[in-house]
Design a protein around this motif. Structure first.
Motif, PDB file in Angstrom:
ATOM      1  N   SER B 198       0.834  -1.205   0.000  1.00  0.00           N
ATOM      2  CA  SER B 198       0.000   0.000   0.000  1.00  0.00           C
ATOM      3  C   SER B 198       0.873   1.261   0.000  1.00  0.00           C
ATOM      4  N   SER B 199       1.991   1.218   0.705  1.00  0.00           N
ATOM      5  CA  SER B 199       2.903   2.370   0.715  1.00  0.00           C
ATOM      6  C   SER B 199       3.526   2.595  -0.665  1.00  0.00           C
ATOM      7  N   TYR B 323      -0.792  -6.591  -6.424  1.00  0.00           N
ATOM      8  CA  TYR B 323       0.044  -7.472  -5.598  1.00  0.00           C
ATOM      9  C   TYR B 323      -0.766  -8.569  -4.901  1.00  0.00           C
ATOM     10  N   ASN B 324      -2.079  -8.407  -4.862  1.00  0.00           N
ATOM     11  CA  ASN B 324      -2.912  -9.473  -4.275  1.00  0.00           C
ATOM     12  C   ASN B 324      -2.663 -10.801  -4.974  1.00  0.00           C
ATOM     13  N   LEU B 325      -2.407 -10.721  -6.272  1.00  0.00           N
ATOM     14  CA  LEU B 325      -2.201 -11.949  -7.036  1.00  0.00           C
ATOM     15  C   LEU B 325      -0.954 -12.687  -6.547  1.00  0.00           C
ATOM     16  N   VAL B 326       0.102 -11.922  -6.271  1.00  0.00           N
ATOM     17  CA  VAL B 326       1.336 -12.538  -5.759  1.00  0.00           C
ATOM     18  C   VAL B 326       1.041 -13.238  -4.434  1.00  0.00           C
ATOM     19  N   GLU B 327       0.298 -12.547  -3.582  1.00  0.00           N
ATOM     20  CA  GLU B 327      -0.004 -13.125  -2.259  1.00  0.00           C
ATOM     21  C   GLU B 327      -0.905 -14.348  -2.373  1.00  0.00           C
ATOM     22  N   SER B 336       6.080 -25.128  -1.861  1.00  0.00           N
ATOM     23  CA  SER B 336       6.548 -25.847  -3.056  1.00  0.00           C
ATOM     24  C   SER B 336       7.218 -24.948  -4.085  1.00  0.00           C
ATOM     25  N   ALA B 337       7.085 -23.629  -3.927  1.00  0.00           N
ATOM     26  CA  ALA B 337       7.681 -22.720  -4.912  1.00  0.00           C
ATOM     27  C   ALA B 337       7.920 -21.360  -4.291  1.00  0.00           C
ATOM     28  N   LYS B 338       8.843 -20.631  -4.901  1.00  0.00           N
ATOM     29  CA  LYS B 338       9.039 -19.233  -4.497  1.00  0.00           C
ATOM     30  C   LYS B 338       8.248 -18.364  -5.465  1.00  0.00           C
ATOM     31  N   VAL B 339       7.409 -17.504  -4.929  1.00  0.00           N
ATOM     32  CA  VAL B 339       6.625 -16.615  -5.789  1.00  0.00           C
ATOM     33  C   VAL B 339       7.186 -15.202  -5.639  1.00  0.00           C
ATOM     34  N   ILE B 340       7.590 -14.622  -6.732  1.00  0.00           N
ATOM     35  CA  ILE B 340       8.135 -13.266  -6.628  1.00  0.00           C
ATOM     36  C   ILE B 340       7.384 -12.303  -7.549  1.00  0.00           C
ATOM     37  N   GLY B 341       7.340 -11.069  -7.107  1.00  0.00           N
ATOM     38  CA  GLY B 341       6.643 -10.039  -7.879  1.00  0.00           C
ATOM     39  C   GLY B 341       7.519  -8.806  -8.010  1.00  0.00           C
ATOM     40  N   TYR B 342       7.656  -8.326  -9.232  1.00  0.00           N
ATOM     41  CA  TYR B 342       8.407  -7.082  -9.460  1.00  0.00           C
ATOM     42  C   TYR B 342       7.881  -6.480 -10.755  1.00  0.00           C
ATOM     43  N   GLY B 343       8.376  -5.320 -11.118  1.00  0.00           N
ATOM     44  CA  GLY B 343       7.957  -4.792 -12.420  1.00  0.00           C
ATOM     45  C   GLY B 343       7.800  -3.292 -12.452  1.00  0.00           C
ATOM     46  N   ASP B 347       3.476   1.745 -14.639  1.00  0.00           N
ATOM     47  CA  ASP B 347       2.638   1.399 -15.797  1.00  0.00           C
ATOM     48  C   ASP B 347       1.587   0.345 -15.461  1.00  0.00           C
ATOM     49  N   GLY B 348       1.509  -0.062 -14.184  1.00  0.00           N
ATOM     50  CA  GLY B 348       0.580  -1.128 -13.816  1.00  0.00           C
ATOM     51  C   GLY B 348       0.980  -2.479 -14.386  1.00  0.00           C
ATOM     52  N   ASN B 349       2.277  -2.713 -14.489  1.00  0.00           N
ATOM     53  CA  ASN B 349       2.775  -3.931 -15.134  1.00  0.00           C
ATOM     54  C   ASN B 349       3.550  -4.799 -14.137  1.00  0.00           C
ATOM     55  N   LEU B 350       2.952  -5.941 -13.795  1.00  0.00           N
ATOM     56  CA  LEU B 350       3.565  -6.872 -12.835  1.00  0.00           C
ATOM     57  C   LEU B 350       4.255  -8.019 -13.557  1.00  0.00           C
TER      58      LEU B 350
END
Lengths: 435, 435
Positions: B198-199, B323-327, B336-343, B347-350
């Motif tokens: 959110s920040s 970012y809700n999707l990442v969570e 079972s996996a590492k989920v990472i989010g960046y981007g 531009d609203g591009n994850l």
């Protein structure tokens, strides 16, 4: 010849979206030609019927659908008047990425359909960059929902661009999603005089570099343009009396820091004056003075109308050679007409206007096809921002190759097989024929 | 199955423009499928042959044709490597309006054909706005000269947009004209830490408003992304030791006044720190430190490759819910996996990436179609900037309506009736069938 058809009952519906689709479905099945119409402010006859076409006016579709303050994305119906959107956004702290003289009556659907340019293009770019999505109704009534609100979307062909600038000949735009920039607090406007065209051009080069990110408009008008405005518009005064100069330039800056921006503009103007690029100049001291400066630039078309008959050309040309055309026209026409040049120098867009007491075929024969041929030789555009409409449809080959126009015609035929959408417009009659 | 065909003799010609046309004419007449190829850096299999297609590599078409310092318009051949254009322009005092990690090998023709996004889109917009003209060769070998250099040209349908982002499936782009911004002297980069998503979002909103015209990039990466970079990339150090934070943001400003811009950025960061939006932060002190910060952000894909198997998703989503999707993915996949989010947050591009020791169908089944369905529900894009290529052609309906895809297919059939151009890519197999 097609039969006129009353659409009163359909258009009267409260939910107007379904009707556009129904109207088109009906007209398509009965081979009734239609003219989509917004504010009807176009200058090339793109939104008026030629014979007996049904007018589909989208003026009652004027709802703002949503506005997202984080992304700055506005979604609205096609009939929203540009100035109303400007006011709506002003309350939210944003601006429209386009601004033009007709804002009080032109509609956003028409702006998109004609790819309107205007005063802010030098800063915010064309509608192909700022329009993020549209909803359009095809000739057969199918509704294409491409009303995305995303800055990036690479899923398949970006078909919305076919509807931007195709003047309603491929479909009727009914909704728009557009990226709006934040409203920045500090706007400054300078009205400047230059001794020759070469100085205007150098000033543009310097302004792009020195003012950089705060430059938001770079407009020019020649001596004759200012004279016309002074003589025919009420309440207009010469901002730089007493002498008349050869050229005038308006430079607008838009930024986020009032004192810094003004200081920067002042330093730039001082430098340009010392360097001999500017002969005289004044910075608007308040919003009223700024309005009066803009009124001169935006009022030139009105002054022209009042002065008599006018032959209007809206050309894109290389900045270096742009004004040569005005001078050549003057030599050609001598005392029989007033030739004036003004426009969006920052975008390479010249409005060439030839003013005569009344319309005269002998004068027209001296202007055309000369102007088009001259423009074509420079690889310019014979319609920079106005479109081709009815008046210039047959002139397309001056700016586009036969192969390209052929492909346009094939796409038109694919999307509107019966040719009901805005016939006689945009594409040349020689290439579009329907059974 | 088609027969492989040696094009050695044709491709060997010095003037490569005619050959692309000749090659396509030949292949079209013999129904030989082709794959246009630039730097071959795409991530969705758009530039690789699937069966026995002929590869048309435009890498030897690498001439700069012209550059106009007044307008900033660059005209060049499609095979120019992006980084070489950057160097060429640097000498002229200009920059390319796009920048991406693959710049050392990707080519401008490929950039245009895939509508590449990248790091500067938040400032300079998409290629639909900055590309002014192209030359493209159609499937039948016809050369479409739309290589205008004008900012405004409303003469007919603006067909160049069909080729921007259609991944070579409608024609092969051979030349490009592009508007380049002046190089501004002052560039600053801050690497910041935020306590929660959110920040980050609020910081973006504030940055757009406060930094306004000087903001040139707003990127984010989460804790897991930085960890990956620290563990797998050589010479990478945590810019904000010792603690790890939940989120990191890179803010770049580009302007024309060094001291003013830095002061402005510092004031903004101080304000944001006091307001609790930033937990920690550092401004790069020199170009080396700036490079090392960019290396972290741009190096995440490389770190992912080194870490094992990776499932990559390039999504456009509303910033609020992105970012809700990442969570949700993390909850779904557990340990079972590492989920990472960046981007590209601006531009609203994850870039959602799921890293596992090896590829595993059971994991894939948990990810897809979940990710696509989730994105579709938000009216997001399942390919923000990478394109659909081979790998995502059949996923198009998650982001585009059936009517829209149907029209894409009709246009494909019109322009490439034998389906020789980059088959099996972009459009779903169900909708494109050829005799």
């Amino acid at each position: 010849m097609k039969t006129r058809f009353s659409l009163q009952t359909l258009i009267g519906c409260e939910n107007i979206r379904a009707p556009v689709s129904e109207v088109l479905k009906y007209c398509n099945s009965r081979r009734l030609a239609v003219v989509p119409q917004g504010g009807n402010t176009g200058l090339v006859g793109g939104s008026v019927p030629v014979f007996d076409e049904v007018i589909i006016n989208v003026g009652s579709m004027k709802q703002v659908i949503s506005f997202d303050k984080v992304s700055g994305v506005l979604v609205c119906e096609a009939g929203c008047i540009l100035e109303n959107l400007v006011s709506f956004l002003d309350n939210q702290g944003f601006i429209m990425p386009l601004d033009l003289g007709a804002k009080g009556s032109c509609q956003i659907g028409g702006n998109v359909s004609t790819n309107a340019g205007g005063l802010r293009l030098v800063r915010y770019g064309s509608l192909h960059g700022t329009v993020l999505g549209i909803e359009a109704v095809l000739a057969n009534g199918d509704v294409l929902d491409m009303l995305g609100t995303l800055r990036k979307d690479n899923t398949g062909y970006d078909l919305k661009h076919l509807f931007i600038g195709s003047e309603g000949s491929l479909g009727i735009v009914t909704k728009i999603s557009i990226l709006t920039p934040p409203k920045l607090s500090s706007v400054n406007l300078a009205f400047l005089a230059c001794k020759d065209y070469s100085s205007c051009q150098k000033l543009l080069f310097e302004a792009k570099r020195y003012l950089g990110e705060i430059l938001s408009a770079f407009e020019f008008l020649d001596n004759e343009s200012l004279n016309l405005a002074l003589n025919h518009l009420e309440g207009v005064r010469n901002p730089l009396p007493p002498a008349m100069h050869n050229f005038y330039v308006l430079i607008e800056t838009t930024g986020s820091d009032e004192s810094y921006d003004k200081e920067k503009l002042e330093a730039f103007l001082l430098r340009s004056m010392e360097g001999g690029l500017i002969s005289d100049g004044v910075i608007a001291q308040d919003i009223n003075q700024a309005s009066s400066f803009w009124h001169i630039r935006e009022g030139v078309p009105e002054a022209l109308m009042k002065a008599g008959a006018v032959y209007k050309y809206d050309l894109s040309l290389p900045v270096e050679t742009m004004y040569n055309l005005v001078e050549e026209m003057r030599t050609k026409l001598g005392n029989s007409a007033k030739v004036i040049g003004y426009g969006h120098l920052g975008d390479g867009n010249l409005h060439l206007n030839i003013s005569t007491p009344q319309y005269d075929d002998a004068i027209l024969a001296q202007i055309e096809p000369f102007v088009y041929e001259w423009t074509s030789k420079q690889r310019g555009s014979i319609s920079a921002e106005h479109g081709l409409g009815l008046m210039k449809a047959n002139k397309i080959f001056y700016s586009k190759s036969h192969e390209t126009v052929q492909l346009m015609a094939s796409i038109k035929k694919l999307m509107d097989p019966h040719g009901i959408l805005n016939p006689y417009k945009v594409l040349p009659h020689s290439i579009v024929s329907y059974s």
